[in-house]
Design a protein around this motif. Sequence first.
Motif, mmCIF file in Angstrom:
data_model
loop_
_atom_site.group_PDB
_atom_site.id
_atom_site.type_symbol
_atom_site.label_atom_id
_atom_site.label_comp_id
_atom_site.label_asym_id
_atom_site.label_seq_id
_atom_site.Cartn_x
_atom_site.Cartn_y
_atom_site.Cartn_z
ATOM 1 N N PRO A 187 0.826 -1.209 0.000
ATOM 2 C CA PRO A 187 0.000 0.000 0.000
ATOM 3 C C PRO A 187 0.865 1.266 0.000
ATOM 4 N N GLN A 188 0.708 2.070 -1.025
ATOM 5 C CA GLN A 188 1.452 3.328 -1.180
ATOM 6 C C GLN A 188 2.964 3.118 -1.114
ATOM 7 N N ARG A 189 3.419 1.982 -1.597
ATOM 8 C CA ARG A 189 4.852 1.684 -1.693
ATOM 9 C C ARG A 189 5.128 1.116 -3.081
ATOM 10 N N TYR A 190 6.087 1.709 -3.769
ATOM 11 C CA TYR A 190 6.406 1.289 -5.129
ATOM 12 C C TYR A 190 7.920 1.257 -5.334
ATOM 13 N N GLU A 191 8.320 0.400 -6.272
ATOM 14 C CA GLU A 191 9.688 0.428 -6.762
ATOM 15 C C GLU A 191 9.664 1.077 -8.141
ATOM 16 N N LEU A 192 10.498 2.070 -8.344
ATOM 17 C CA LEU A 192 10.573 2.749 -9.632
ATOM 18 C C LEU A 192 11.927 2.454 -10.270
ATOM 19 N N LEU A 193 11.888 1.886 -11.466
ATOM 20 C CA LEU A 193 13.098 1.651 -12.253
ATOM 21 C C LEU A 193 13.268 2.842 -13.194
ATOM 22 N N LEU A 194 14.340 3.592 -13.003
ATOM 23 C CA LEU A 194 14.594 4.784 -13.815
ATOM 24 C C LEU A 194 15.729 4.496 -14.788
ATOM 25 N N ARG A 244 17.227 1.739 -9.447
ATOM 26 C CA ARG A 244 15.974 1.386 -8.785
ATOM 27 C C ARG A 244 15.820 2.202 -7.505
ATOM 28 N N PHE A 245 14.615 2.700 -7.287
ATOM 29 C CA PHE A 245 14.334 3.517 -6.112
ATOM 30 C C PHE A 245 13.016 3.063 -5.493
ATOM 31 N N GLU A 246 12.961 3.073 -4.161
ATOM 32 C CA GLU A 246 11.695 2.827 -3.483
ATOM 33 C C GLU A 246 11.039 4.159 -3.173
ATOM 34 N N LEU A 247 9.756 4.272 -3.522
ATOM 35 C CA LEU A 247 9.006 5.503 -3.303
ATOM 36 C C LEU A 247 7.743 5.210 -2.516
ATOM 37 N N ARG A 248 7.363 6.132 -1.662
ATOM 38 C CA ARG A 248 6.119 6.023 -0.897
ATOM 39 C C ARG A 248 5.165 7.131 -1.330
ATOM 40 N N GLY A 249 3.889 6.779 -1.412
ATOM 41 C CA GLY A 249 2.898 7.775 -1.769
ATOM 42 C C GLY A 249 1.997 7.307 -2.897
ATOM 43 N N ASP A 250 1.356 8.267 -3.547
ATOM 44 C CA ASP A 250 0.422 7.980 -4.640
ATOM 45 C C ASP A 250 0.944 8.461 -5.990
ATOM 46 N N GLU A 251 1.932 9.360 -5.970
ATOM 47 C CA GLU A 251 2.460 9.936 -7.202
ATOM 48 C C GLU A 251 3.985 9.981 -7.124
ATOM 49 N N TRP A 252 4.624 10.038 -8.270
ATOM 50 C CA TRP A 252 6.068 10.223 -8.283
ATOM 51 C C TRP A 252 6.408 11.497 -9.040
ATOM 52 N N GLN A 253 7.449 12.171 -8.562
ATOM 53 C CA GLN A 253 7.840 13.465 -9.128
ATOM 54 C C GLN A 253 9.329 13.465 -9.438
ATOM 55 N N ILE A 254 9.682 14.058 -10.567
ATOM 56 C CA ILE A 254 11.083 14.197 -10.946
ATOM 57 C C ILE A 254 11.365 15.672 -11.200
ATOM 58 N N ASP A 255 12.518 16.150 -10.706
ATOM 59 C CA ASP A 255 12.905 17.556 -10.817
ATOM 60 C C ASP A 255 14.165 17.674 -11.667
ATOM 61 N N ALA A 256 14.313 18.815 -12.324
ATOM 62 C CA ALA A 256 15.503 19.068 -13.142
ATOM 63 C C ALA A 256 15.870 20.538 -13.092
ATOM 64 N N ARG A 257 17.138 20.828 -13.362
ATOM 65 C CA ARG A 257 17.617 22.190 -13.562
ATOM 66 C C ARG A 257 17.719 22.436 -15.063
ATOM 67 N N VAL A 258 17.333 23.637 -15.495
ATOM 68 C CA VAL A 258 17.393 23.993 -16.917
ATOM 69 C C VAL A 258 18.126 25.320 -17.044
ATOM 70 N N LEU A 259 19.051 25.395 -17.997
ATOM 71 C CA LEU A 259 19.829 26.608 -18.235
ATOM 72 C C LEU A 259 19.754 26.976 -19.710
ATOM 73 N N LYS A 260 19.274 28.202 -19.995
ATOM 74 C CA LYS A 260 19.185 28.702 -21.363
ATOM 75 C C LYS A 260 20.210 29.817 -21.560
ATOM 76 N N TRP A 261 20.699 29.940 -22.799
ATOM 77 C CA TRP A 261 21.712 30.934 -23.126
ATOM 78 C C TRP A 261 21.095 32.085 -23.923
#
Length: 227
Positions: free
Chosen positions: A90-97, A106-123
């Motif tokens: 319940p509310q536990r998942y393994e995410l293969l990235l 492989r990462f273990e995540l808890r919750g209902d959704e997964w989120q990924i963040d990034a940095r972006v640089l424009k010239w």
Amino acid sequence: MPAWISALGPETILVVIAATGGVIALLLVIAAVRRMRDWELRRGSVCLLGAAVVAALGVGGAMLAASLHTYARLTHEQEAARAVLRALGPQRYELLLVRVGEPAQRFELRGDEWQIDARVLKWRGMGTLLGFDTVYRFERLQGRYANNDQERKAPRTVHALGSEGAVDFWQLLKKYHGYMPLADALYGSAAYVPMADGAQYAVSVSATGLLIRPLNDPAKQAVGGWK
């Protein structure tokens, strides 16, 4: 402008500048030694000082290039990673990235959704004329709870995806953005979607940020029933 210059990335140009600085510094040291040997102490001291300054600039350029090398170049919207989810409870998942050009993780995540963040640089300006592409780097992967109370109190799972060099190019640009004529905009981007057993997603990156698309039926059903 020659095509070969436009094809160079900013980190390559920084390396060239650093190497050129190293050669100039070496020549200045040789000149300083010769002048010192001829008892031209003032001229020798000036050459040594110049060598130190040029060498410091060269080392700085090399360190910036090493930091910028951790970012990926972006010429248009492109797929940067894929994610496959497996329910562990319940509310536990393994995410293969699976990121482009890198080993799967492989990462273990808890919750209902997964989120990924990034940095972006424009010239901008000269950077654009030189053919610099927008660059990005994944920073963080985490689980999210749909319920706000759970988000505050339930166990959190956050995993770092980025790696820092000796100099953090991002932090340097944030601090001295007004003095960097090549940098146009730097910002963080995040995207999140529901987790479901067997769901597969593609993570794309464009100059405007991150986008996650479902790839199979479990993912499409999870997104379609998202509340």
